[in-house]
Design an enzyme around this catalytic site. Sequence first.
Site, PDB file in Angstrom:
ATOM      1  N   HIS A  72      18.602 -35.987  -4.957  1.00 23.21           N
ATOM      2  CA  HIS A  72      17.698 -36.406  -3.880  1.00 23.21           C
ATOM      3  C   HIS A  72      16.272 -35.949  -4.139  1.00 23.21           C
ATOM      4  O   HIS A  72      15.524 -35.687  -3.199  1.00 23.21           O
ATOM      5  CB  HIS A  72      18.225 -35.872  -2.541  1.00 23.21           C
ATOM      6  N   CYS A  79       0.821  -1.210   0.000  1.00 25.58           N
ATOM      7  CA  CYS A  79       0.000   0.000   0.000  1.00 25.58           C
ATOM      8  C   CYS A  79       0.858   1.263   0.000  1.00 25.58           C
ATOM      9  O   CYS A  79       1.939   1.286   0.591  1.00 25.58           O
ATOM     10  CB  CYS A  79      -0.870   0.024   1.238  1.00 25.58           C
ATOM     11  N   TRP A 133      -2.909  -2.745  -1.519  1.00 22.40           N
ATOM     12  CA  TRP A 133      -2.503  -4.123  -1.800  1.00 22.40           C
ATOM     13  C   TRP A 133      -3.324  -4.964  -0.844  1.00 22.40           C
ATOM     14  O   TRP A 133      -3.133  -4.896   0.372  1.00 22.40           O
ATOM     15  CB  TRP A 133      -1.011  -4.270  -1.547  1.00 22.40           C
ATOM     16  N   LYS A 190       6.744  -4.423  -3.749  1.00 23.84           N
ATOM     17  CA  LYS A 190       8.158  -4.054  -3.659  1.00 23.84           C
ATOM     18  C   LYS A 190       8.601  -3.971  -2.205  1.00 23.84           C
ATOM     19  O   LYS A 190       9.690  -4.366  -1.851  1.00 23.84           O
ATOM     20  CB  LYS A 190       8.357  -2.703  -4.359  1.00 23.84           C
ATOM     21  N   ARG A 222       5.376  -0.046  -5.808  1.00 21.00           N
ATOM     22  CA  ARG A 222       5.317  -0.792  -4.546  1.00 21.00           C
ATOM     23  C   ARG A 222       4.434  -2.035  -4.662  1.00 21.00           C
ATOM     24  O   ARG A 222       4.527  -2.930  -3.830  1.00 21.00           O
ATOM     25  CB  ARG A 222       4.754   0.116  -3.440  1.00 21.00           C
ATOM     26  N   GLU A 278       8.996 -14.792 -10.275  1.00 20.83           N
ATOM     27  CA  GLU A 278       8.377 -13.514  -9.908  1.00 20.83           C
ATOM     28  C   GLU A 278       7.743 -12.818 -11.101  1.00 20.83           C
ATOM     29  O   GLU A 278       6.641 -12.290 -10.996  1.00 20.83           O
ATOM     30  CB  GLU A 278       9.445 -12.556  -9.345  1.00 20.83           C
ATOM     31  N   GLU A 305      18.411 -17.374  -6.690  1.00 22.75           N
ATOM     32  CA  GLU A 305      18.023 -16.034  -7.131  1.00 22.75           C
ATOM     33  C   GLU A 305      17.543 -16.063  -8.591  1.00 22.75           C
ATOM     34  O   GLU A 305      16.565 -15.396  -8.941  1.00 22.75           O
ATOM     35  CB  GLU A 305      19.209 -15.070  -6.942  1.00 22.75           C
ATOM     36  N   ASN A 337      -1.959   2.377   5.729  1.00 18.59           N
ATOM     37  CA  ASN A 337      -1.047   1.259   5.448  1.00 18.59           C
ATOM     38  C   ASN A 337      -0.855   0.501   6.751  1.00 18.59           C
ATOM     39  O   ASN A 337      -0.736   1.123   7.810  1.00 18.59           O
ATOM     40  CB  ASN A 337       0.332   1.762   5.012  1.00 18.59           C
ATOM     41  N   GLY A 338      -0.762  -0.825   6.659  1.00 19.22           N
ATOM     42  CA  GLY A 338      -0.577  -1.615   7.872  1.00 19.22           C
ATOM     43  C   GLY A 338      -1.804  -2.478   8.107  1.00 19.22           C
ATOM     44  O   GLY A 338      -2.642  -2.638   7.227  1.00 19.22           O
ATOM     45  N   LYS A 356      13.849 -14.865  -9.700  1.00 19.70           N
ATOM     46  CA  LYS A 356      13.583 -13.826 -10.712  1.00 19.70           C
ATOM     47  C   LYS A 356      12.572 -14.329 -11.734  1.00 19.70           C
ATOM     48  O   LYS A 356      11.632 -13.644 -12.094  1.00 19.70           O
ATOM     49  CB  LYS A 356      14.856 -13.425 -11.463  1.00 19.70           C
TER      50      LYS A 356
HETATM   51  C1  G6P Z   1       9.723  -8.267  -1.623  1.00 21.17           C
HETATM   52  C2  G6P Z   1      10.339  -7.809  -2.929  1.00 21.17           C
HETATM   53  C3  G6P Z   1      11.661  -8.539  -3.151  1.00 21.17           C
HETATM   54  C4  G6P Z   1      12.591  -8.303  -1.973  1.00 21.17           C
HETATM   55  C5  G6P Z   1      11.938  -8.679  -0.646  1.00 21.17           C
HETATM   56  C6  G6P Z   1      12.741  -8.179   0.533  1.00 21.17           C
HETATM   57  O1  G6P Z   1       9.366  -9.605  -1.712  1.00 21.17           O
HETATM   58  O2  G6P Z   1       9.459  -8.066  -3.995  1.00 21.17           O
HETATM   59  O3  G6P Z   1      12.261  -8.061  -4.331  1.00 21.17           O
HETATM   60  O4  G6P Z   1      13.754  -9.040  -2.146  1.00 21.17           O
HETATM   61  O5  G6P Z   1      10.646  -8.077  -0.539  1.00 21.17           O
HETATM   62  O6  G6P Z   1      12.744  -6.768   0.495  1.00 21.17           O
HETATM   63  P1  G6P Z   1      13.830  -5.844   1.137  1.00 21.17           P
HETATM   64  O7  G6P Z   1      13.385  -4.441   0.804  1.00 21.17           O
HETATM   65  O8  G6P Z   1      13.791  -6.114   2.612  1.00 21.17           O
HETATM   66  O9  G6P Z   1      15.139  -6.191   0.545  1.00 21.17           O
END
Ligand code: G6P
Length: 608
Positions: free
Chosen positions: A504, A2, A74, A603, A27, A488, A481, A100-101, A485
């Site tokens: 395994h 949010c 969100w 984000k 975000r 996501e 990672e 927010n929250g 990616k």
């Molecule tokens: C969300 C984002 C990721 C990020 C993670 C941790 O899931 O989409 O890209 O790695 O949060 O966020 P931070 O700001 O703590 O690195």
Amino acid sequence: MCGIIGYIGPRDAAPILLEGLRRLEYRGYDSAGIAIQTGRGIVIRKLGGRVERLAAHVSNMPVHGSTGIAHTRWATHGAPTERNAHPHLDCRGLVAVVHNGIVENAEALRTALQRKGHAFYTETDTETLAHLIEDEPGETLEARVIAALEHVEGTYGLAVLSASEPDKIVVARRGSPVLLGVGDGEYFVASDASAVIEHTRSVVYLNEGDIAVLTPEGYHIVDRESRVQHRVVDDVAWDLEELGLGGYPHFMLKEISEQPETVRSTLRGRLLLSEGDARLNGLNLTPEDCADIKRIVILACGTSWHAGLVGRDIIEELARIPVNVEYASEYRYRTHLEMPGTLAIAISQSGETADTLEAMRAAVTAGCRVIGIVNVVGSTIAREAQGGIYLHAGPEIGVASTKAFTSQIAALALLGLHLGRRRSLSQAAGQGIARRLAQLPDLVRCVLALDEQVRDIAAEYADSPNFLYLGRGVNFPVALEGALKLKEISYIHAEGYPAAEMKHGPIALINEDMPVVCVAPKDALYQKVLTNMQEVKARGGRLIAITTEGNGDLSGLVRHQLRVPAAATILSPVVTVIPLQLLAYHIAVLRGCDVDRPRNLAKSVTVE
Ligand code: G6P
């Protein structure tokens, strides 16, 4: 997650709010709305879906006034519908709230308020706040907000309008960041600075428990007992251009391409080549403190957690300190048996991830000293940590983190070097590492030249429903990672696995339809990884290898090879991850996905 933007001043608020919402889109959100004081009461416009739809709606049904609040939601409580979108009103439409929250006791509050005769219109937890404020008799809006918040359990960043005090916005913060923007005769409230820097670079970060009152004449901040609080006005260093696409089709591609500069920026002024050391004044650790560390615990989520896994290998090798890497969300609820001399490191791009923040607080309670590795200056984790390293990577807008990852590894390498030199790492060894670190920006530039090759590979595999990523040692987190990616942003199911562990379980999945990306740079484990690739080939898997220039030709074994320049083993993830970022990007584009705003993701994850 949010986002909040609010405006009070001489100008028409709606266009400013809509532009602010656009800046907050990154975000992650699924509905949006605005509330404006029109002179004849508060008028709301809100919709499910994108800010662009809301802007069209506002242009069809204009609303004018110079005070307003706005929100991107969100969804947590209730579907992402127009009805559940913020702002939310009280029974009479006299109080409007954006939040927010999470109000954790929303159900109990709702029942109590309904018993008193309040009629609820939405499924959200936020609506309880509007009714609570309506229910409080205080003389001013701020007094009513303070009284209402006494009943609330949970977290909030809050902005409130009242029709009876049209020239006022009241803001409150607990657990969810909010800042004020101080302009020339105009004032803003926002959940992050990107929403206001078009108008002002002067911001005031609110502290936990702060209540701010904004009017066209100025602002003041009070605590729960209405005592005035003084907060410094900070200067936001980011440029407006950094928040634009700069000619790139997507923020993600822009941010991938920026990595030579962003890694350089993380290292700038910190690498001491001739001393073989790293200058990290912000750590607030004396040489004795560094020498006394017995154990390190790294706390992070998502991509930052992957960087933490790389950091473990780096720190253990350079500083000879045992390191544990923990999912922040798991760590925070466990029994903490930290021994004296434990250093906790919170890694977070945004500096606002709720789980990382709470894990960091739990570590403090357990007696740890805590440092932060954070990108966003002034963020909550940066401010609560006892020291730290800023990434200086500039704003990261694409939801899929890219440049933050490589800068986090660079920062962890600086930390490993700094700690190592205050322990047993010799100057000569330190010089070697410093030299290899200094080369990284140029190596990253070379890898980016693989883009066209990666695009061709992407075209061949864009329709695959599954991917497996394999790596070993310090490149196992790179496999994780790469898989993250891809899932996501392209919604392809992908798994990262330690290459040998594949036997395994995941090996059962391998057939001619399974692309297997193997991270195999030249290092001590290279021969072992070759064997793992043989195992994949023997079962018909289609191999894509990330390997090092100068390695033997793998064409008999793999279908595609992407050759990256050699880096020191512990630093190699900065180089090997780049083709994986590009692969995910191109596949997502080919599949027509919304790369910068993938479905359901946020984000900055400010709820647990
Ligand atoms: C969300 C984002 C990721 C990020 C993670 C941790 O899931 O989409 O890209 O790695 O949060 O966020 P931070 O700001 O703590 O690195």
